[in-house]
Design an enzyme around this catalytic site. Sequence first.
Site, short mmCIF file in Angstrom:
data_model
loop_
_atom_site.label_atom_id
_atom_site.label_comp_id
_atom_site.label_asym_id
_atom_site.label_seq_id
_atom_site.Cartn_x
_atom_site.Cartn_y
_atom_site.Cartn_z
N ALA A 63 0.85 -1.19 0.00
CA ALA A 63 0.00 0.00 0.00
C ALA A 63 0.89 1.24 0.00
O ALA A 63 2.04 1.19 0.43
CB ALA A 63 -0.89 -0.01 1.24
N GLY A 106 -0.17 -5.18 0.62
CA GLY A 106 -1.43 -5.03 -0.11
C GLY A 106 -1.39 -5.72 -1.46
O GLY A 106 -2.43 -6.11 -2.01
N GLU A 109 -2.24 -9.24 -0.76
CA GLU A 109 -3.65 -9.28 -0.37
C GLU A 109 -4.55 -9.20 -1.61
O GLU A 109 -5.54 -9.91 -1.74
CB GLU A 109 -3.96 -8.14 0.60
CG GLU A 109 -3.29 -8.37 1.96
CD GLU A 109 -3.46 -7.21 2.92
OE1 GLU A 109 -3.08 -6.09 2.56
OE2 GLU A 109 -3.97 -7.44 4.04
N GLU A 129 4.09 -6.08 6.60
CA GLU A 129 3.53 -4.93 7.33
C GLU A 129 4.18 -4.70 8.69
O GLU A 129 4.34 -3.56 9.12
CB GLU A 129 2.02 -5.10 7.51
CG GLU A 129 1.20 -4.89 6.24
CD GLU A 129 1.11 -6.13 5.36
OE1 GLU A 129 1.83 -7.12 5.61
OE2 GLU A 129 0.33 -6.12 4.39
#
Length: 687
Positions: A63, A106, A109, A129
């Site tokens: 992200a 992300g 994901e 993360e």
Amino acid sequence: MSSAITSTRHASCLVVTIDSPPVNALTEEILEAVAEAVAAAAEDPAVGAVILTGAGRTFVAGADIRMLERIAAGEEPPLRFNEAMARIEQSPKPVIAALNGPALGGGLELAMACHYRVAAQGIQVGQPEVKLGLIPGAGGTQRLPRLAGVEKAMEMCAFGEPAGAAAALEAGILDRIVEGGAVEGAVALAAEGVAVRRTRDRQDRLSDGAAAESLAALFTEACAKRMPRQAAPPAAVDAVAAAARLAFDEGLRYEKKGFEECLEGEQSKALMHVFFAERATGRVPGLPAGVQPLAVRAAAVAGAGTMGSGIAMCFANAGLPVLLADSSAEHLERGLANIRRNYEAAAGKGRLSAEQVQARLALIRPVRGYDGFETADIVVEAVFEELALKQHVFRTLDGIARPGAVLATNTSTLDVDAIAASTRRPDSVLGMHFFSPANVMRLVEVVRGRATAPHVIATVMELSRRLKKLPVLAGNCFGFIGNRMFAPYRAQAVSLVEQGAPVRQVDEALTNWGMAMGPLAVGDLVGLDVYWLIRQEALRLGIPHTPCASFEDELYKLGRHGQKSRAGWYVYGDGRRAGDDPEVARLVREYSSWQGIEQRAWSERDIRERTLLALINEGARILDEGIALRASDIDVVFVNGFGFPAWRGGPMHYAAALGLDRVRDRLQALYDAEGPYWKPAPLNWTT
Ligand code: NAI
């Protein structure tokens, strides 16, 4: 549609490409655009399947961290990735992630919200993360255990280490690794007529709740050992465990709560600060526009001791040929043997192949005298830490090195201008201060002398990055940034012992707070003889705030030089385990009574306050004097060179997070009570 998304047709597949350089970082806008493209494909009878890929060499690296910072600061609404991910997963037509490069955070994901994952060789997947003090916030802790099992998911989410393609295939994260391009592989898979298959519906890999709980207990314990006092790793474990007991949507809500708690916490702010601080060090304001770094094709190192041999390895590791010289044939031989042993150990651990070891060794050529040094584009000097010797070496190098070659010194404390002055080319001279072990530590302080030319600075900044180092530009002063700040911090630790604090209590006050090592144990590691020499030089130069007497000098005079003599602040048996020494306790009592130093009991809090305030106050002076370009550069130095916990952001970030007013008040109180040592420096930075 977002400009970061392109859609093309490939047979009956719609290929959606995320194209947002440099690493296709995910934003709400990009993810929304992907979800829209998937929805549009569902309506288009000509499209049989959707393939999602990344432009360039990355699928999606994670992200957008700036976006996360804005969310943390309340400037943007909470993360809504889950909604878009759900729409992608709900597609009635197969959605295939074509992993052309790393899929991290992300990115993984998103790939797991797709129905299939086809990967090119050599890619990596991971949920890193925790390295930013966060847990996955877009379904990672819920989808990963459904694909790879609870244990693998806990490991990946808690420790943040990526998995290579083969391991990811074996774990069930990938469906296929293809020889050629990932998109072609995905098109081939689509042509096989694969059906929609949603990760959220998978139950076969999930452990039952009780098994997941016992795994969680094991991993939580491992986190406490490996990443002590960090909040995110156990939170990630907890969220993965939730996947085994909660329905998918409930699990997502559970994860979101954990994610938001981490995002609001101090640790993620500190770690994100360090992330950006490390990227900012390369920007050097004030260099003339268009300044061109010199091409470096060959290097030479003078001095094959601890540092010189490590520095030679750095060049060889980057594929650069390097000459290695030492005035002692025996030391040169020992240096080479150390290099060989080091590479062989790396090969033994599977980090290097036998061919790589040979190739690197072949790049390091030992020479007699300074034979061949005239061919080097840069010479790094790493002889003993004595000014007169270094000046002599530089005078000699000046007569040998080719015009324009960069002459760098690895001095830890000496005056770079005084070294440069021994040459006729002070504009080509600067400090390149590696940390020990040089082949492992990323930090390099690049020390700019009064006369150092801008292109020389640019050359060494760029070269450092080529060596996979983290260069921080520093001004020329005694100890530069790191060692200058470390001196008052250590001096406080010594002073606390003189005032009655047990040695181990001082060290543990700081390790319990997160420092990798206590300041006294560091003395034993580096060598109390080294610190003695540095202190003598500081006293000779009249460096402010250097105490005129120190109990550490007494240890030195007794031949207690630390680990190398098996005794220093601690005693050492066979290994490196530090044992308490009642003799040190007796000696210090004797010393303090002789010096008339008052004794008292100290709390861990007192110890931390004094040592850290001394560190921060010196950092403030360094910033005020322009020795460091920015407060965040100081943080990078301490996190990467001195074992300061990254999750506290470095000393300057920590002080700012604490409140600079509060720091000033505490310094002022000590100043009022104890005098000039504690005079507050200008405290006015933001990080
Ligand atoms: P060392 O004692 O291991 O090695 C120095 C080497 O220089 C010896 O092998 C010696 O024979 C050689 N030498 C002496 N005079 C020479 C000459 N005229 N020409 C060529 N070689 C000569 O010392 P170490 O620890 O490698 O330190 C070297 C430099 O690096 C010092 O300036 C030190 O302050 C600095 N440094 C040391 C660090 C450490 O942790 N050891 C960390 C960062 C910098």
